[in-house]
Each structure stands twice: as structure tokens, then as C-alpha cells.
Design a protein around this motif. Structure first.
Motif, PDB file in Angstrom:
ATOM      1  N   LEU A   1       0.843  -1.189   0.000  1.00  0.00           N
ATOM      2  CA  LEU A   1       0.000   0.000   0.000  1.00  0.00           C
ATOM      3  C   LEU A   1       0.881   1.243   0.000  1.00  0.00           C
ATOM      4  O   LEU A   1       0.709   2.146  -0.825  1.00  0.00           O
ATOM      5  N   LEU A   2       1.845   1.264   0.916  1.00  0.00           N
ATOM      6  CA  LEU A   2       2.807   2.368   1.015  1.00  0.00           C
ATOM      7  C   LEU A   2       4.215   1.808   0.882  1.00  0.00           C
ATOM      8  O   LEU A   2       4.548   0.812   1.530  1.00  0.00           O
ATOM      9  N   GLU A   3       5.016   2.453   0.054  1.00  0.00           N
ATOM     10  CA  GLU A   3       6.415   2.055  -0.079  1.00  0.00           C
ATOM     11  C   GLU A   3       7.300   3.292   0.010  1.00  0.00           C
ATOM     12  O   GLU A   3       7.206   4.202  -0.812  1.00  0.00           O
ATOM     13  N   VAL A   4       8.123   3.328   1.044  1.00  0.00           N
ATOM     14  CA  VAL A   4       9.094   4.407   1.244  1.00  0.00           C
ATOM     15  C   VAL A   4      10.472   3.825   0.921  1.00  0.00           C
ATOM     16  O   VAL A   4      10.870   2.823   1.500  1.00  0.00           O
TER      17      VAL A   4
ATOM     18  N   ASN B   1       7.914  -0.463   4.205  1.00  0.00           N
ATOM     19  CA  ASN B   1       6.652  -0.568   3.480  1.00  0.00           C
ATOM     20  C   ASN B   1       5.521  -0.954   4.425  1.00  0.00           C
ATOM     21  O   ASN B   1       5.743  -1.453   5.528  1.00  0.00           O
ATOM     22  N   VAL B   2       4.302  -0.684   3.989  1.00  0.00           N
ATOM     23  CA  VAL B   2       3.095  -1.088   4.701  1.00  0.00           C
ATOM     24  C   VAL B   2       2.195  -1.784   3.686  1.00  0.00           C
ATOM     25  O   VAL B   2       1.896  -1.222   2.629  1.00  0.00           O
ATOM     26  N   LEU B   3       1.772  -2.995   3.992  1.00  0.00           N
ATOM     27  CA  LEU B   3       0.892  -3.741   3.102  1.00  0.00           C
ATOM     28  C   LEU B   3      -0.562  -3.344   3.332  1.00  0.00           C
ATOM     29  O   LEU B   3      -0.908  -2.748   4.356  1.00  0.00           O
ATOM     30  N   GLU B   4      -1.420  -3.689   2.392  1.00  0.00           N
ATOM     31  CA  GLU B   4      -2.850  -3.424   2.551  1.00  0.00           C
ATOM     32  C   GLU B   4      -3.366  -4.078   3.827  1.00  0.00           C
ATOM     33  O   GLU B   4      -3.125  -5.263   4.067  1.00  0.00           O
ATOM     34  N   GLY B   5      -4.056  -3.310   4.660  1.00  0.00           N
ATOM     35  CA  GLY B   5      -4.655  -3.845   5.871  1.00  0.00           C
ATOM     36  C   GLY B   5      -3.689  -4.190   6.984  1.00  0.00           C
ATOM     37  O   GLY B   5      -4.091  -4.778   7.996  1.00  0.00           O
TER      38      GLY B   5
END
Length: 238
Positions: free
Chosen positions: A5-8, A27-31
Motif C-alpha cells: 500500500l505504502l512504499e518508502v 513498506n506497509v501492506l494493505e490492511g
């Protein structure tokens, strides 16, 4: 399998000539529920402010749902689905609880949708329903935290960034705030949480990153991080 979902990636940022973040990647995955931990001054809040466009990155990339948001304006990033709950919640203290919540939905939703979202916030925080006409400036610290989270939810985000929700709260109120965040994540909302309460945070987050002096020093599953000698010595006093 959940997608990114988010990739830094290799992000550098700071204030003028003062560089705070140095090649920060995560990173943050969906949910997913992800924790960003570290001592004061390590760059945690700067990271959230950079993701949301309050600080412009000087290097690296920030992608949300596969599209670059690095350097975008904050209102555009909010419309794309990221909501930022700062440590002071940025409430309008001379406005009522109801008015503050409506401001959170000022650029999204029809009248009927907004009414439904209000009910969802009041279901999550019943104490706010009873105080909907009360001025935000007269609320207790815990109620302000809940209002700040509620207002952030009114934009119907895909990702919620939360900065130090337990800061300044009475100890008996902290479990309520963490329970609300856990409930939101269980409903499918992705959360990136910055918090000093390391043990409680790692007990509810799936993964964690430890930020020190602007670098990612450690990362992994929350259960693994809790068992590392580094985290136990530096953050749990063992």
C-alpha cells in the motif's frame, strides 16, 4: 497475498540544512498494522510529515498504491487516501466535536455518506456522541485524542498514520486508544503507528521498524523484535 500500500524507499528529508532522514526504507501492506519505533529525535515524526507532504523529501521515492506521492501537496495526499493524526490532533478548539468531525470530511462524500461515517465514529467512540455539541477545547486529553482519530477517519482513508497517541494521556485511558486502533485495523484499515510505548505497540502491530538517528536500525515481525536483546535492553529496560 496483500499488496504494497505504502512504499518508502531510500528517503532523505529534513529541515533546511539539517538532514534528519537518511535513506529510510520501509513498506506497509494493505490492511497491515506497522509500528515505527525509536528514541526521541530519531526522525519518526519527520517520517510521517514527509509521507503526508508537510516536509518535502530531498531524495528517494514515496509510493502509495503504486503511484508516486513524494512532493505532492498534503490535501492531494489526503484525497488519495492517507490520513495523518498528529500528536496534538490539530483540532479546532473553538469548534464543537460535531463541527470538527465534519471538517474531516470536507472534500469527500455525499451528505448521506458523511452522516453514515459520523455514526461509525460515534460507534467507535461513544463518549463523543454525548459531547457532539461540546467545544473541542473543553474536552479531556483522552477525548481530544479520540476526536483527532475520529476526524481522521472522516476522510475514509486507506492508510492511517498515527503519531504518539498515548502522549500526555492518563494511564487508564491508554488501553482505550490502543483498543480503538486495533479495532480499526481488524476492520481492514492499514495503520502506521509512531509510539513510545514499545511493548504495547509491538503486541498489537504485525511488524515493526526501529529508527535511530535517521536510519532504520532494525526491522522484523513484532514478535521477533520483542525478543531481541537490543529492544529488550534499549526499550524495555531488561
Amino acid at each position: 497475498m496483500n499488496r504494497n500500500l505504502l512504499e518508502v524507499k531510500k528517503v532523505n528529508a529534513g529541515y533546511g540544512f539539517l538532514q534528519i532522514l537518511r535513506d529510510v526504507s520501509f513498506n506497509v501492506l494493505e490492511g497491515e498494522f506497522v509500528a515505527l519505533l525509536g528514541p526521541n529525535g530519531s526522525g519518526k515524526t519527520t517520517t510521517l510529515r514527509t509521507i503526508t507532504g508537510l516536509i518535502r523529501p530531498t531524495g528517494g521515492t514515496i509510493n502509495f498504491e503504486g503511484q508516486s506521492i513524494g512532493g505532492c501537496k498534503t490535501n492531494e495526499i489526503t484525497r488519495r487516501g492517507i490520513s495523518f493524526i498528529s500528536e496534538d490532533s490539530n483540532l479546532f478548539l473553538a469548534m464543537s466535536v460535531h463541527e470538527n468531525l465534519l471538517l474531516g470530511a470536507h472534500s469527500t462524500g455525499t451528505k448521506s455518506q458523511v452522516a453514515g461515517w459520523l455514526e461509525s465514529v460515534f460507534d467507535l467512540f461513544p463518549g463523543l456522541r454525548d459531547r457532539r455539541t461540546q467545544l473541542a477545547g473543553t474536552l479531556s486529553g483522552g477525548q481530544r485524542k479520540m476526536l483527532g482519530i475520529g476526524r481522521g477517519l472522516m476522510s475514509k482513508p486507506r492508510l492511517l498514520l498515527v503519531d504518539e497517541p498515548s502522549l500526555g494521556l492518563a494511564p487508564n485511558l491508554i488501553p482505550q486508544v490502543f483498543a480503538a486502533l486495533r479495532s480499526l485495523n481488524q476492520s481492514g484499515l492499514a495503520i502506521l503507528l509512531v509510539e513510545q510505548n514499545v511493548k504495547t505497540t509491538l503486541q498489537i502491530a504485525k511488524r515493526g521498524y526501529v529508527l535511530e538517528q535517521g536510519y532504520i536500525a532494525l526491522q522484523g515481525a513484532s514478535t521477533d523484535l520483542l525478543e531481541t536483546a537490543y529492544v529488550q535492553k534499549s526499550y524495555l529496560g531488561k
